[in-house]
Design a protein around this motif. Structure first.
Motif, PDB file in Angstrom:
ATOM      1  N   LEU A 192      22.345-162.595 -22.042  1.00  0.00           N
ATOM      2  CA  LEU A 192      21.855-161.248 -22.344  1.00  0.00           C
ATOM      3  C   LEU A 192      20.737-161.237 -23.384  1.00  0.00           C
ATOM      4  O   LEU A 192      20.056-160.224 -23.542  1.00  0.00           O
ATOM      5  CB  LEU A 192      23.009-160.366 -22.827  1.00  0.00           C
ATOM      6  CG  LEU A 192      24.083-160.049 -21.799  1.00  0.00           C
ATOM      7  CD1 LEU A 192      25.216-159.269 -22.447  1.00  0.00           C
ATOM      8  CD2 LEU A 192      23.502-159.291 -20.616  1.00  0.00           C
ATOM      9  N   ALA A 193      20.547-162.347 -24.078  1.00  0.00           N
ATOM     10  CA  ALA A 193      19.508-162.403 -25.114  1.00  0.00           C
ATOM     11  C   ALA A 193      18.098-162.320 -24.536  1.00  0.00           C
ATOM     12  O   ALA A 193      17.170-161.897 -25.216  1.00  0.00           O
ATOM     13  CB  ALA A 193      19.657-163.684 -25.937  1.00  0.00           C
TER      14      ALA A 193
ATOM     15  N   GLY B 298      28.619-165.924 -15.474  1.00  0.00           N
ATOM     16  CA  GLY B 298      29.572-165.094 -14.755  1.00  0.00           C
ATOM     17  C   GLY B 298      29.158-163.641 -14.622  1.00  0.00           C
ATOM     18  O   GLY B 298      29.934-162.807 -14.172  1.00  0.00           O
ATOM     19  N   LEU B 299      27.926-163.330 -15.012  1.00  0.00           N
ATOM     20  CA  LEU B 299      27.442-161.944 -14.976  1.00  0.00           C
ATOM     21  C   LEU B 299      26.958-161.512 -13.604  1.00  0.00           C
ATOM     22  O   LEU B 299      26.843-160.324 -13.325  1.00  0.00           O
ATOM     23  CB  LEU B 299      26.309-161.759 -15.995  1.00  0.00           C
ATOM     24  CG  LEU B 299      26.735-161.889 -17.447  1.00  0.00           C
ATOM     25  CD1 LEU B 299      25.512-161.981 -18.353  1.00  0.00           C
ATOM     26  CD2 LEU B 299      27.616-160.731 -17.841  1.00  0.00           C
ATOM     27  N   VAL B 300      26.624-162.486 -12.767  1.00  0.00           N
ATOM     28  CA  VAL B 300      26.096-162.213 -11.433  1.00  0.00           C
ATOM     29  C   VAL B 300      26.798-163.146 -10.454  1.00  0.00           C
ATOM     30  O   VAL B 300      27.092-164.296 -10.788  1.00  0.00           O
ATOM     31  CB  VAL B 300      24.562-162.448 -11.408  1.00  0.00           C
ATOM     32  CG1 VAL B 300      24.015-162.474 -10.000  1.00  0.00           C
ATOM     33  CG2 VAL B 300      23.843-161.400 -12.227  1.00  0.00           C
TER      34      VAL B 300
ATOM     35  N   LEU C 250      18.463-165.929 -12.531  1.00  0.00           N
ATOM     36  CA  LEU C 250      19.699-165.640 -11.803  1.00  0.00           C
ATOM     37  C   LEU C 250      20.712-166.770 -11.962  1.00  0.00           C
ATOM     38  O   LEU C 250      21.917-166.521 -12.056  1.00  0.00           O
ATOM     39  CB  LEU C 250      19.406-165.383 -10.322  1.00  0.00           C
ATOM     40  CG  LEU C 250      18.779-164.041 -10.000  1.00  0.00           C
ATOM     41  CD1 LEU C 250      18.284-164.012  -8.550  1.00  0.00           C
ATOM     42  CD2 LEU C 250      19.745-162.893 -10.262  1.00  0.00           C
ATOM     43  N   GLN C 251      20.233-167.999 -12.013  1.00  0.00           N
ATOM     44  CA  GLN C 251      21.126-169.144 -12.210  1.00  0.00           C
ATOM     45  C   GLN C 251      21.842-169.034 -13.557  1.00  0.00           C
ATOM     46  O   GLN C 251      23.047-169.257 -13.649  1.00  0.00           O
ATOM     47  CB  GLN C 251      20.354-170.460 -12.116  1.00  0.00           C
ATOM     48  CG  GLN C 251      21.221-171.688 -12.248  1.00  0.00           C
ATOM     49  CD  GLN C 251      22.260-171.796 -11.146  1.00  0.00           C
ATOM     50  OE1 GLN C 251      22.013-171.430 -10.004  1.00  0.00           O
ATOM     51  NE2 GLN C 251      23.429-172.278 -11.497  1.00  0.00           N
ATOM     52  N   VAL C 252      21.101-168.670 -14.603  1.00  0.00           N
ATOM     53  CA  VAL C 252      21.713-168.503 -15.932  1.00  0.00           C
ATOM     54  C   VAL C 252      22.744-167.379 -15.894  1.00  0.00           C
ATOM     55  O   VAL C 252      23.845-167.503 -16.434  1.00  0.00           O
ATOM     56  CB  VAL C 252      20.627-168.226 -17.008  1.00  0.00           C
ATOM     57  CG1 VAL C 252      21.260-167.873 -18.350  1.00  0.00           C
ATOM     58  CG2 VAL C 252      19.704-169.422 -17.155  1.00  0.00           C
TER      59      VAL C 252
ATOM     60  N   GLY D 275      30.186-166.653 -25.407  1.00  0.00           N
ATOM     61  CA  GLY D 275      28.934-167.312 -25.771  1.00  0.00           C
ATOM     62  C   GLY D 275      27.900-167.336 -24.661  1.00  0.00           C
ATOM     63  O   GLY D 275      26.763-166.893 -24.865  1.00  0.00           O
ATOM     64  N   PRO D 276      28.250-167.820 -23.467  1.00  0.00           N
ATOM     65  CA  PRO D 276      27.265-167.841 -22.382  1.00  0.00           C
ATOM     66  C   PRO D 276      26.774-166.441 -21.989  1.00  0.00           C
ATOM     67  O   PRO D 276      25.620-166.270 -21.610  1.00  0.00           O
ATOM     68  CB  PRO D 276      28.020-168.493 -21.216  1.00  0.00           C
ATOM     69  CG  PRO D 276      29.099-169.288 -21.859  1.00  0.00           C
ATOM     70  CD  PRO D 276      29.484-168.525 -23.093  1.00  0.00           C
TER      71      PRO D 276
END
Length: 112
Positions: free
Chosen positions: A15-16, A60-62, A53-55, A9-10
């Motif tokens: 990515l949206a 967990g993407l960055v 970047l925080q999002v 979900g996150p």
């Protein structure tokens, strides 16, 4: 589905946003970069980049790490891989469901 949708979900939410996708592309190309460097490459402020970047970090993407006074960010591919596997499984499940319904022939579609 074998993957935990709470983990996905996150990632999907992150990515949206098109700006976050641009940030991921820029980071993938650069390998690692600071928020200031990324802001110079995108049509948004450094503050906006930091928020995006925080999002991405929360999803967990960055991942970010200190290098002196700067924080350098890099792509963390594991959540992308997990999400891609889940999407592949979802797509296959829907293809099976649609195949079970049967597909009309071209002649039937054109005659409607």
């Amino acid at each position: 589905m074998s993957h935990d949708q709470r983990d996905i979900g996150p990632v999907l939410v992150a990515l949206a946003d098109p700006t976050r996708r641009l940030l991921l592309d820029a980071l993938a190309e650069a390998g690692q970069a600071s928020a200031t460097t990324l802001a110079a490459r995108l049509p948004v402020s450094r503050q906006a980049v930091a928020k995006h970047l925080q999002v991405l970090c929360e999803a967990g993407l960055v991942a970010g790490g200190r290098a002196g006074r700067e924080v350098l960010y890099r792509v963390a591919p594991a959540p992308l891989d997990s999400t891609a596997r889940w999407l592949t499984e979802l797509s296959a499940a829907w293809r099976r469901r649609l195949a079970a319904l049967g597909t009309p022939t071209e002649g039937e579609v054109g005659s409607r």
